[in-house]
Every structure is written in structure tokens, then in C-alpha cells.
Design an enzyme around this catalytic site. Structure first.
Site, short mmCIF file in Angstrom:
data_model
loop_
_atom_site.label_atom_id
_atom_site.label_comp_id
_atom_site.label_asym_id
_atom_site.label_seq_id
_atom_site.Cartn_x
_atom_site.Cartn_y
_atom_site.Cartn_z
CE LYS A 79 -3.90 1.52 2.47
NZ LYS A 79 -4.90 2.10 3.84
CB SER A 154 -8.28 3.23 2.12
OG SER A 154 -7.31 2.76 3.80
CB SER A 178 -8.31 0.12 5.96
OG SER A 178 -9.12 1.50 5.82
N1 GLN Z 1 -13.56 3.53 6.42
C1 GLN Z 1 -12.53 4.08 7.35
C2 GLN Z 1 -12.42 5.53 7.53
O1 GLN Z 1 -12.62 6.07 6.31
C3 GLN Z 1 -11.48 3.37 7.43
C4 GLN Z 1 -10.51 3.82 7.34
C5 GLN Z 1 -9.01 3.12 7.16
O2 GLN Z 1 -9.71 1.37 8.42
N2 GLN Z 1 -8.41 3.11 6.71
O3 GLN Z 1 -12.25 6.14 8.07
#
Ligand code: GLN
Length: 488
Positions: A79, A154, A178
Site C-alpha cells: 500500500k 482504503s 481498511s
Molecule cells: N473507512 C474508514 C474511514 O474512512 C476506515 C479507514 C481505514 O481503516 N483506514 O475512516
């Protein structure tokens, strides 16, 4: 077996036994990426030349009879919020579009020391804020199983890469889901470890008390294999636990799950989830029961009532502080300006996208005097209560079974105008971060229209082993997740 379907464990074995070279593995992955990437857009920065050089080094080691490591010649995708020295690490943001960190993330170093070959940096929602990878400042990644839909986020690029067979393994990060949510949407495994199990050094910070790095794979054995590589105490991360790690491989190969107590959360059972996810829950429940597990109900009332608002106060609060460093002075984007105030405004105005700005505004608001007590402090208290609720539940059960998400992968653009709707999709994943627990999302089949369905296993802190054993029991019945586009 088709090489793209092979697990990391199989590929590493083949490299060590000289049945295949690391270079051949990397070339096969590159060919696959060239075939599919034009449709999926999972990668921000391919690192093919570097990967071929690294593969040649592994092959030399093998040639000399040296130990090339447990992930010898295994292609991996990382990532783009994990630092790699001298290479672009954009975090999906214009703010860091041309930033090249002067150091490696510990997880990157551990992977390379174990012989893994990093093929590229994966697309992601900007600063890991989002659930669809549509918040990438560069382009959206598409769901490999239905190009009209999102891959989740994400870590959408990492999940899609593994689903497409670019590599058997990818690294992502999980602050509120994410890793697990994109794993569910792309039909692969995703593991969010116990907070403190894996080093965060070199992971660009979003919400430091919640962020964890973790793997994606298409086999349970690979999750154990890569945990053995990643789960090391790290003096460079003050929150890295010094607790001794088990050999995660020892949790595999269990004939049955006799004695395993699994809880289903009553409040989650009552929550509206799509019928095909409910069916998948039953499927997994039956498999585990057949393997010897016993089921009971547990209650997590505060978790379901307060988890979501609590996360969407704490995460933005921490983000607003962490992202204060992008000021146009130290590093990252710097926009021409007349004076210092102007520099801050122009740089941050241009460098951050809409969702990141929304989080910074929310976070600054809930930390500001007068509102700190009303929001941030209350959220901290709720977080403690949620942790306690899980702890109590884990006195009666060894593991919880719950959906990863309330819905199947949604359409591109469907939730873009409605951030609350987007946030609601995190209801089952973010409590796991709030309580610092491990969570594993596995593929439990496909919908009638061919979309992957994910189910989540949640353990007590340091309970990764139980999750691996249970996931393997499911894998024995359902098989390993397939590659999208036929895997060839
Ligand atoms: N969807 C969640 C957010 O937008 C989690 C994101 C994540 O785990 N980085 O904060």
C-alpha cells in the site's frame, strides 16, 4: 497448478527447491499486471526494474546455497502509505505526490529481509480515509469482480492486486476496516492484527491509536507465514508490543475445532444486512459447527450504539493532529505564497482532497475548547466501555463471528455524495480497532451476481491463532479464494 493461483508458501518452496527462479515469479507477475491492470487500476507506482534486480539477488543467494528466507522470491504489493526509501510514497494524496521518504517502513524491511520482492505500490483512499478507493487523488481502482463497482478501501489497490493474481500477498493498513472491508469486497483474506503486534514505523499516520499494518492473501497458510515475518517487536515504534510472538504456523493443521466457543453478537444479528451476507453467515456457522465449534449469543449494546460515532470523532481528532505536519515547509507539497499564513492555506487547500479536509475540520472541531468535553472526551469514555464490553464477551467465547460489511460491494459513485452512508458501512469493522482486537475477513462465497461475500472473525487481543485455525476450517470446506479474470 497455474502459477498465479499458487500461494506464497508454494512459490517460496519452489524457489528454494530451484524448481522455479525468483526472476520467473516476478516476470509472471509483471505479465499478469500488464494483462489486467488496464481494467482494474490497482497500482500507483510499479517497481518492475527494481523487482527484477531484487529477484536476481535472491536467485544468486539460492545459487550459492544461502537461505533466501521464508518468502524467497514471492512477489508482493505494498500500500502506498508504507515508506520505501527513495521511492515515491504518495499516500494517495497530491500533498505527497512527489515525496520520496529517506527510510523504509519496518514492515517493508521485514518483507524484503524475508526474501519477498515488492512489485509495486498500491492505490488507496487519500491518507487512508475512505471505504472505496474513490478518494485517491489520482484515479479510482475498480472491483475486479465487477468493474462498475468499488473494490472497497482504503486499501482497495492492495486487495484488488491479490484478487487479480498480481501477487499472492499484499500489505495494507487498517484504522477502521481498511484491510477487512476491501478484502471482503475483492474476495480475498485480510487480517487486521491486534494493536501493537506489527510495527507502524514508516506507516504514514492517520489515527495513531487505531492504525495497524496487515496482510492480504488467498490462503490461510500465507497469512500465518507472513505474520511470522511481520509480527516482530520493533524498537522504532513505541507502541510495538514486546510480548513474545508465537509461531503462527503452529495454529494450522488442526483436525477439528472441538472446544472452540464462538459468539454471535445479538445486536449485530438484528442489524439490517443484505440477505446474501446473512446466508453466508449461516454457511460459515454451519461449517464451524460441523468442525466441532459451539455457538452462543453475546451482547455488545454500547458497541453497536456508540461505536460508529465514537470512531468518527476519535479518528478525525487524531488525523487533524497528525496531518498538521503538512504545512508546505517541512516536506511534501509547497505552493508559492506571499507569507506564512498564505503558504499554509494554499498548500493545504490544494494538497488535500475533500474527504481529508472534512476529517480535519471535524477533528479540529471536536478537539476545540468547549467541544472537547462534549465530543472527544465522551468518545474516549465510550471507547473504554466498548473495550470492556468485548473483554467481558471474551470470557464466555474464544471468537466472534460477524459480517465484515452490511452490504455487498457498491457501485462506483453510489456513496460519493453521501459521506454518512459511506461511514455506515464501517459499522462491523471499526469497533475491532477501537478495542485493539484482531479481525480476519474471509471469503464465504459469492452472490448470485458473482460478487464476493466476506465474513469476519474477531478474537480477543493476541487471539490471531484462533482466527487462523477457524479460517482454515472454513477454507477446507469452501476452498481457497479464486483469482478474478480466471487467474490466467
Ligand atoms: N473507512 C474508514 C474511514 O474512512 C476506515 C479507514 C481505514 O481503516 N483506514 O475512516
Amino acid at each position: 497448478m497455474n502459477r498465479l493461483q499458487m500461494s506464497a508458501a508454494d512459490l517460496a518452496r519452489a524457489v528454494k527447491n530451484r524448481e522455479v527462479s525468483a526472476a520467473e515469479n516476478v516476470q509472471a507477475s509483471i505479465a499478469r499486471i500488464e494483462e489486467v491492470e488496464g481494467r482494474v487500476h490497482a497500482l500507483l507506482t510499479p517497481l518492475f526494474d527494481r523487482a527484477l534486480e531484487k529477484a536476481a539477488q535472491i536467485d544468486q543467494k539460492v545459487g550459492k546455497g544461502e537461505d533466501p528466507g521464508p518468502l524467497a522470491g514471492v512477489p508482493v504489493i505494498v500500500k502506498d502509505n508504507l515508506c520505501m526509501r527513495g521511492l515515491k510514497t504518495t499516500c494517495g494524496s497530491r500533498m505527497l505526490e512527489n515525496w520520496r521518504p529517506p527510510y523504509d517502513a519496518s514492515t517493508v524491511r521485514f518483507m524484503e529481509e524475508a526474501g519477498a520482492v515488492i512489485l509495486g505500490k498500491a492505490n488507496m483512499d487519500e491518507f487512508a480515509m475512505g471505504s472505496s478507493t474513490e478518494n485517491s487523488a489520482f484515479f479510482p481502482t475498480l472491483n475486479p469482480w465487477d468493474l462498475d463497482r468499488v473494490p472497497g478501501g482504503s486499501s482497495g489497490g492492495s486487495a484488488a492486486s491479490v484478487a487479480c493474481g498480481y501477487a499472492p500477498l499484499a500489505l495494507g493498513s487498517d484504522t477502521g476496516g481498511s484491510i477487512r472491508q476491501p478484502a471482503a469486497f475483492c474476495g480475498v483474506y485480510g487480517l487486521k492484527p491486534t494493536y501493537g503486534l506489527i510495527s507502524r514505523y514508516g506507516l504514514v499516520a492517520f489515527a495513531s491509536s487505531l492504525d495497524q499494518v496487515g496482510p492480504f492473501s488467498r490462503s490461510v497458510e500465507d497469512l500465518a507465514l507472513v505474520l511470522n515475518v511481520l509480527a516482530k517487536p520493533d524498537p522504532a515504534d513505541a507502541t510495538s508490543s514486546r510480548r513474545e510472538r508465537p509461531d503462527f504456523m503452529t495454529f494450522l493443521g488442526k483436525e477439528n475445532l472441538k472446544g472452540l466457543r464462538v459468539g454471535v453478537v445479538s445486536e449485530f444479528e438484528a442489524y439490517p444486512v443484505q440477505p446474501e451476507i446473512k446466508e453466508a453467515m449461516e454457511r460459515v456457522q454451519n461449517i464451524l459447527r460441523e468442525a466441532g465449534a459451539r455457538f452462543s449469543c453475546v451482547n455488545l449494546p454500547t458497541t453497536i450504539e456508540a461505536g460508529l460515532p465514537c470512531y468518527y470523532i476519535i479518528a478525525p481528532a487524531e488525523a487533524s493532529s497528525n496531518l498538521a505536519r503538512y504545512d508546505g515547509v517541512r516536506y511534501g507539497l509547497s505552493v508559492e505564497a506571499r507569507n506564512l499564513g498564505d503558504l499554509y492555506m494554499k498548500t493545504r487547500g490544494r494538497g488535500f482532497g475533500a474527504e481529508v479536509k472534512r476529517r480535519i475540520l471535524t477533528g479540529t472541531y471536536v478537539l476545540s475548547s468547549g467541544y472537547y468535553d462534549a465530543y472527544y472526551l465522551v468518545a474516549l469514555k465510550a471507547r473504554t466501555k466498548i473495550s470492556r464490553e468485548f473483554k467481558e464477551a471474551f470470557q464466555d467465547v474464544d471468537m466472534l463471528l460477524m459480517p465484515t460489511t452490511p452490504t455487498l460491494p457498491f457501485r462506483q459513485g453510489e456513496n460519493v455524495e453521501d459521506p454518512i452512508q459511506m461511514y455506515l458501512g464501517d459499522v462491523f469493522t471499526l469497533p475491532v480497532n477501537l478495542a485493539s482486537l484482531p479481525g480476519l475477513s474471509l471469503n464465504a462465497g459469492y452472490s448470485k451476481t458473482g460478487l464476493p461475500v466476506g465474513i469476519q472473525l474477531v478474537g480477543p487481543q493476541w487471539g490471531e491463532g484462533t482466527l487462523l485455525a477457524a479460517a482454515e476450517a472454513v477454507e477446507r470446506v469452501l476452498g481457497k479464494p479464486a483469482c478474478a479474470f480466471g487467474g490466467v
